[in-house]
Design a protein around this motif. Sequence first.
Motif, mmCIF file in Angstrom:
data_model
loop_
_atom_site.group_PDB
_atom_site.id
_atom_site.type_symbol
_atom_site.label_atom_id
_atom_site.label_comp_id
_atom_site.label_asym_id
_atom_site.label_seq_id
_atom_site.Cartn_x
_atom_site.Cartn_y
_atom_site.Cartn_z
ATOM 1 N N ALA A 107 0.825 -1.210 0.000
ATOM 2 C CA ALA A 107 0.000 0.000 0.000
ATOM 3 C C ALA A 107 0.859 1.260 0.000
ATOM 4 N N MET A 108 1.927 1.258 0.784
ATOM 5 C CA MET A 108 2.780 2.438 0.850
ATOM 6 C C MET A 108 3.570 2.627 -0.451
ATOM 7 N N ILE A 109 4.122 1.544 -0.983
ATOM 8 C CA ILE A 109 4.886 1.642 -2.234
ATOM 9 C C ILE A 109 3.977 2.101 -3.374
ATOM 10 N N ALA A 110 2.726 1.694 -3.352
ATOM 11 C CA ALA A 110 1.792 2.026 -4.428
ATOM 12 C C ALA A 110 1.317 3.473 -4.381
ATOM 13 N N THR A 111 1.464 4.142 -3.231
ATOM 14 C CA THR A 111 0.818 5.452 -3.081
ATOM 15 C C THR A 111 1.752 6.599 -2.709
ATOM 16 N N LEU A 112 2.937 6.322 -2.192
ATOM 17 C CA LEU A 112 3.769 7.395 -1.641
ATOM 18 C C LEU A 112 4.829 7.889 -2.625
ATOM 19 N N ASP A 113 5.079 9.183 -2.562
ATOM 20 C CA ASP A 113 6.141 9.829 -3.330
ATOM 21 C C ASP A 113 6.964 10.702 -2.382
ATOM 22 N N PRO A 114 8.184 11.076 -2.797
ATOM 23 C CA PRO A 114 8.953 12.037 -1.994
ATOM 24 C C PRO A 114 8.154 13.306 -1.741
#
Length: 400
Positions: A107-114
């Motif tokens: 979920a985090m890899i799919a949604t987060l950006d710097p």
Amino acid sequence: MPFFSIAIDRIQPSPTLAVTRRALELKAAGHDVIGLGAGEPDFDTPDFVKEAAIAAIRAGQTKYTAVDGTPELKDAIRAKFLRDNGLTYGADQITVNSGGKHTIFNAMIATLDPGDEVVIPAPYWVSYPDIVLLAGATPVIVPCGSEAAYKMTPEQLDAAITPQTKWLIFNSPSNPTGAAYTRAELRAIADVLVRHPHVWILADDMYEHIVYDGFEFATLAQVEPALYERTLTVNGASKAYAMTGWRIGFAGGPAPLIKAIAKIQSQSTSNPCSISMAATVAALNGDQSFLIERNAAFKVRRDLVVAGLNAIPGLHCPTPEGAFYVYPDCAGLIGRKTPEGKVLTDDEAVTAYLLDSEGVAVVQGAAFGGSPAFRISYATSDALLTEACKRIARAVDRLG
């Protein structure tokens, strides 16, 4: 050119696994060690679940499956969410993964950006901040001390949210403290989140079924339906069903997010273990009465450890509402000296002293973002817990 990525330098190895490994090494070397670091039930996987796995093997259910879970398991998960939480999901709103950690990671890899921020109340499960860091985003830690029973207030949450906030990671009952939010407390948290529609919620409900003293579990999307479309409700087989090694986590949430998680999984692990999924179908659909018996045993252990620790000068241990951890505040030990003259400067020094002097392995509060304290897992026998409390008392008594 450096060989390793910048991302790998942002994270640390899991401290809880490190403590468990150290305890096993000492045991292998012949030392008398009581390991209270591992976050897993000591009960065995129920027989009817094991039999379902054996039957699946014999039936040849050993091939690839749909990348994010079999239809049979998704149906069982949908039924579980409706039965236990009053949440209705379609099959396209369910993801199945190789453990709850994998669910959160995807979920985090799919949604987060710097530049994105993720609000995390502390003490927290050790992997939350590191997963956020690995995804390139920024964890925003909200300290919640023992004076507040290790719970975040609505005011703290409101102050932590910025325009860059993408997620709140919310764990109740909590690993590491066992603190659980009442429905009224969840209502107050939900009221804040309703005012910030850009914030998504990851509700980690892994310890849902391990609660005590008549505590009534609820989850945020259940308490406030307005949050349903931006909540990922995470659960799994590991804790309640004593299936830690089977590695099945799952979640319900908005279909576009579930699709993105499946995309990540299709290029990483592919499907979870087919045999483990068949076993989890049986676990979710089967007789749940064994949970009552196991919770009664956990409650006896909780009360034993809380009483034992609170009888030790320098320790203060709140009584948790759920999970199988206690999180004693050890501020009263900081600054004291060991018999060898070493000053206990922090909770890491305290836990090292307990291991070296009395062979009791616990996890320092610094690993969970909440110091000075340490976590004890009481998912072991009454006899070992009684002995561990005696050893801790002896160690503290020798401090100058």
